[in-house]
Design a protein around this motif. Sequence first.
Motif, PDB file in Angstrom:
ATOM      1  N   ILE A  66      40.363   6.367   1.217  1.00 29.38           N
ATOM      2  CA  ILE A  66      40.953   7.698   1.042  1.00 29.38           C
ATOM      3  C   ILE A  66      40.825   8.154  -0.408  1.00 29.38           C
ATOM      4  O   ILE A  66      40.468   9.310  -0.673  1.00 29.38           O
ATOM      5  N   ALA A  67      41.052   7.257  -1.352  1.00 27.88           N
ATOM      6  CA  ALA A  67      40.966   7.625  -2.773  1.00 27.88           C
ATOM      7  C   ALA A  67      39.554   8.066  -3.154  1.00 27.88           C
ATOM      8  O   ALA A  67      39.382   9.021  -3.917  1.00 27.88           O
ATOM      9  N   ILE A  68      38.549   7.411  -2.624  1.00 30.54           N
ATOM     10  CA  ILE A  68      37.162   7.730  -2.970  1.00 30.54           C
ATOM     11  C   ILE A  68      36.616   8.887  -2.139  1.00 30.54           C
ATOM     12  O   ILE A  68      35.956   9.777  -2.662  1.00 30.54           O
ATOM     13  N   GLU A  69      36.879   8.891  -0.864  1.00 34.08           N
ATOM     14  CA  GLU A  69      36.258   9.862   0.043  1.00 34.08           C
ATOM     15  C   GLU A  69      37.036  11.166   0.207  1.00 34.08           C
ATOM     16  O   GLU A  69      36.433  12.208   0.438  1.00 34.08           O
ATOM     17  N   ASP A  70      38.375  11.095   0.116  1.00 39.58           N
ATOM     18  CA  ASP A  70      39.167  12.287   0.451  1.00 39.58           C
ATOM     19  C   ASP A  70      40.612  12.109  -0.022  1.00 39.58           C
ATOM     20  O   ASP A  70      41.498  11.819   0.770  1.00 39.58           O
ATOM     21  N   LYS A  71      40.829  12.306  -1.312  1.00 38.31           N
ATOM     22  CA  LYS A  71      42.155  12.021  -1.882  1.00 38.31           C
ATOM     23  C   LYS A  71      43.272  12.873  -1.279  1.00 38.31           C
ATOM     24  O   LYS A  71      44.433  12.498  -1.344  1.00 38.31           O
ATOM     25  N   ASN A  72      42.934  13.995  -0.663  1.00 41.40           N
ATOM     26  CA  ASN A  72      43.946  14.864  -0.053  1.00 41.40           C
ATOM     27  C   ASN A  72      43.989  14.730   1.473  1.00 41.40           C
ATOM     28  O   ASN A  72      44.458  15.633   2.163  1.00 41.40           O
ATOM     29  N   PHE A  73      43.513  13.610   1.980  1.00 39.58           N
ATOM     30  CA  PHE A  73      43.400  13.396   3.424  1.00 39.58           C
ATOM     31  C   PHE A  73      44.687  13.726   4.181  1.00 39.58           C
ATOM     32  O   PHE A  73      44.648  14.388   5.225  1.00 39.58           O
ATOM     33  N   TYR A  74      45.815  13.282   3.678  1.00 38.64           N
ATOM     34  CA  TYR A  74      47.079  13.498   4.389  1.00 38.64           C
ATOM     35  C   TYR A  74      47.700  14.862   4.102  1.00 38.64           C
ATOM     36  O   TYR A  74      48.744  15.197   4.652  1.00 38.64           O
ATOM     37  N   THR A 104      37.558  13.776   7.755  1.00 36.47           N
ATOM     38  CA  THR A 104      37.429  14.383   9.078  1.00 36.47           C
ATOM     39  C   THR A 104      36.062  15.044   9.232  1.00 36.47           C
ATOM     40  O   THR A 104      35.402  14.894  10.257  1.00 36.47           O
ATOM     41  N   GLN A 105      35.612  15.763   8.210  1.00 34.99           N
ATOM     42  CA  GLN A 105      34.302  16.403   8.258  1.00 34.99           C
ATOM     43  C   GLN A 105      33.177  15.367   8.351  1.00 34.99           C
ATOM     44  O   GLN A 105      32.214  15.559   9.093  1.00 34.99           O
ATOM     45  N   ALA A 129      36.332  20.238  12.257  1.00 37.74           N
ATOM     46  CA  ALA A 129      37.287  19.390  11.534  1.00 37.74           C
ATOM     47  C   ALA A 129      38.698  19.952  11.660  1.00 37.74           C
ATOM     48  O   ALA A 129      39.660  19.206  11.877  1.00 37.74           O
ATOM     49  N   TYR A 130      38.831  21.251  11.534  1.00 40.37           N
ATOM     50  CA  TYR A 130      40.136  21.896  11.696  1.00 40.37           C
ATOM     51  C   TYR A 130      40.664  21.668  13.112  1.00 40.37           C
ATOM     52  O   TYR A 130      41.821  21.313  13.312  1.00 40.37           O
ATOM     53  N   TRP A 131      39.799  21.830  14.091  1.00 39.89           N
ATOM     54  CA  TRP A 131      40.148  21.644  15.502  1.00 39.89           C
ATOM     55  C   TRP A 131      40.542  20.186  15.756  1.00 39.89           C
ATOM     56  O   TRP A 131      41.557  19.899  16.415  1.00 39.89           O
ATOM     57  N   ILE A 141      42.237   9.702  13.318  1.00 38.74           N
ATOM     58  CA  ILE A 141      41.014  10.158  12.654  1.00 38.74           C
ATOM     59  C   ILE A 141      40.485   9.067  11.732  1.00 38.74           C
ATOM     60  O   ILE A 141      39.287   8.774  11.721  1.00 38.74           O
ATOM     61  N   LEU A 142      41.376   8.432  10.983  1.00 32.35           N
ATOM     62  CA  LEU A 142      40.962   7.374  10.070  1.00 32.35           C
ATOM     63  C   LEU A 142      40.370   6.189  10.834  1.00 32.35           C
ATOM     64  O   LEU A 142      39.348   5.630  10.429  1.00 32.35           O
ATOM     65  N   GLU A 143      40.964   5.819  11.949  1.00 32.04           N
ATOM     66  CA  GLU A 143      40.421   4.724  12.757  1.00 32.04           C
ATOM     67  C   GLU A 143      39.041   5.074  13.300  1.00 32.04           C
ATOM     68  O   GLU A 143      38.122   4.253  13.247  1.00 32.04           O
ATOM     69  N   MET A 144      38.878   6.295  13.804  1.00 28.75           N
ATOM     70  CA  MET A 144      37.564   6.709  14.302  1.00 28.75           C
ATOM     71  C   MET A 144      36.546   6.716  13.161  1.00 28.75           C
ATOM     72  O   MET A 144      35.404   6.291  13.346  1.00 28.75           O
ATOM     73  N   TYR A 145      36.960   7.166  11.993  1.00 28.65           N
ATOM     74  CA  TYR A 145      36.079   7.179  10.819  1.00 28.65           C
ATOM     75  C   TYR A 145      35.612   5.761  10.496  1.00 28.65           C
ATOM     76  O   TYR A 145      34.413   5.518  10.330  1.00 28.65           O
ATOM     77  N   PHE A 146      36.543   4.807  10.420  1.00 25.56           N
ATOM     78  CA  PHE A 146      36.177   3.428  10.091  1.00 25.56           C
ATOM     79  C   PHE A 146      35.232   2.814  11.121  1.00 25.56           C
ATOM     80  O   PHE A 146      34.481   1.900  10.804  1.00 25.56           O
ATOM     81  N   ASN A 147      35.259   3.303  12.354  1.00 24.76           N
ATOM     82  CA  ASN A 147      34.406   2.746  13.401  1.00 24.76           C
ATOM     83  C   ASN A 147      33.109   3.522  13.633  1.00 24.76           C
ATOM     84  O   ASN A 147      32.224   3.018  14.314  1.00 24.76           O
ATOM     85  N   GLN A 148      32.994   4.721  13.083  1.00 27.84           N
ATOM     86  CA  GLN A 148      31.854   5.570  13.405  1.00 27.84           C
ATOM     87  C   GLN A 148      30.860   5.807  12.275  1.00 27.84           C
ATOM     88  O   GLN A 148      29.691   6.037  12.540  1.00 27.84           O
ATOM     89  N   VAL A 149      31.312   5.795  11.029  1.00 30.67           N
ATOM     90  CA  VAL A 149      30.404   6.213   9.946  1.00 30.67           C
ATOM     91  C   VAL A 149      29.471   5.085   9.511  1.00 30.67           C
ATOM     92  O   VAL A 149      29.799   3.909   9.632  1.00 30.67           O
ATOM     93  N   PRO A 150      28.294   5.458   8.997  1.00 25.00           N
ATOM     94  CA  PRO A 150      27.338   4.451   8.524  1.00 25.00           C
ATOM     95  C   PRO A 150      27.746   3.888   7.159  1.00 25.00           C
ATOM     96  O   PRO A 150      28.252   4.604   6.306  1.00 25.00           O
ATOM     97  N   TYR A 151      27.511   2.605   6.975  1.00 23.87           N
ATOM     98  CA  TYR A 151      27.804   1.927   5.707  1.00 23.87           C
ATOM     99  C   TYR A 151      26.535   1.387   5.061  1.00 23.87           C
ATOM    100  O   TYR A 151      26.586   0.515   4.227  1.00 23.87           O
ATOM    101  N   GLY A 152      25.400   1.881   5.476  1.00 24.77           N
ATOM    102  CA  GLY A 152      24.135   1.458   4.893  1.00 24.77           C
ATOM    103  C   GLY A 152      23.346   0.584   5.843  1.00 24.77           C
ATOM    104  O   GLY A 152      23.902  -0.282   6.519  1.00 24.77           O
ATOM    105  N   GLY A 153      22.046   0.833   5.901  1.00 22.93           N
ATOM    106  CA  GLY A 153      21.188   0.063   6.794  1.00 22.93           C
ATOM    107  C   GLY A 153      21.609   0.232   8.232  1.00 22.93           C
ATOM    108  O   GLY A 153      21.871   1.332   8.693  1.00 22.93           O
ATOM    109  N   THR A 154      21.712  -0.862   8.937  1.00 24.42           N
ATOM    110  CA  THR A 154      22.113  -0.803  10.347  1.00 24.42           C
ATOM    111  C   THR A 154      23.618  -0.999  10.530  1.00 24.42           C
ATOM    112  O   THR A 154      24.091  -1.007  11.664  1.00 24.42           O
ATOM    113  N   ALA A 155      24.359  -1.154   9.432  1.00 23.46           N
ATOM    114  CA  ALA A 155      25.813  -1.378   9.519  1.00 23.46           C
ATOM    115  C   ALA A 155      26.546  -0.060   9.753  1.00 23.46           C
ATOM    116  O   ALA A 155      26.645   0.778   8.864  1.00 23.46           O
TER     117      ALA A 155
END
Length: 181
Positions: A66-74, A104-105, A129-131, A141-155
Motif C-alpha cells: 500500500i505504501a509503494i503502490e497506493d498510499k491513499n488506498f483506504y 484497484t485500477q 475502479a469506482y464501480w 480488493i487487496l486480496e484479489m490484487y495480491f492474487n491477480q497482478v504480475p510480479y515479473g516473469g511468469t510469477a
Amino acid sequence: LVFIPFLVIIFLQELPSPKQLSFQQAPLTTKIFDRNSTLLYQIYATQNRTLVPLSSVPKYLQEATIAIEDKNFYKHQGFDIVAIVRAAIADFSGKPLQGASTITQQLIKSTLLSPERTIRRKVKEIILAYWADRIYTKDQILEMYFNQVPYGGTAWGIEAASEVYFSKNTRDLDLAEAAFL
C-alpha cells in the motif's frame, strides 16, 4: 448535444462488469507432490499462480504494498484524482512519466482490460475502479490484487512471487523480502 448521451451509453455498455473479478477463473499452477509432500513438478502455461487468502499475507507486506503502490488506498473511492492530475501535469510538461493508478485500477487493468496506454482505456479503468470500490470491501480488493497482478516473469500473484524469488510461502517472508516484492 443529441449524440453525446448516445455515445456515453455506447461507451458504458462496452465495459465489462467488475463483478467478474470475484468469479474470474485465473489460471492456477498445478503442483505435483510425492507421498512425503515434497514438490516434484509445477505445471503452468504462462502464468505461475497459487491463490493465497489475505490472512496469509503478513501485515507488513500489505502495508509495504500500500505504501509503494497506493498510499491513499483506504481513503479514495477506487481512483485518486490528485494523483491523476499530478501525473497529467507531469506528462504534459515533458517531465518523466508518472504513475497514477491505484491498487484497484491496477487490478482492473490486469484482469478486465488490456495494458494499452490510451486515454480511452484509462477512462474505462477509472469508471470500473469506482464501480468495483462500491461492490467490494478494501480487503477483498487487496486480496484479489495480491492474487491477480504480475510480479515479473511468469510469477503472477504474491504466492508465486514468494516461491519464485525466495523459495518460501508468502506467510514466511521476512520484512526485507516483503519490501523487495
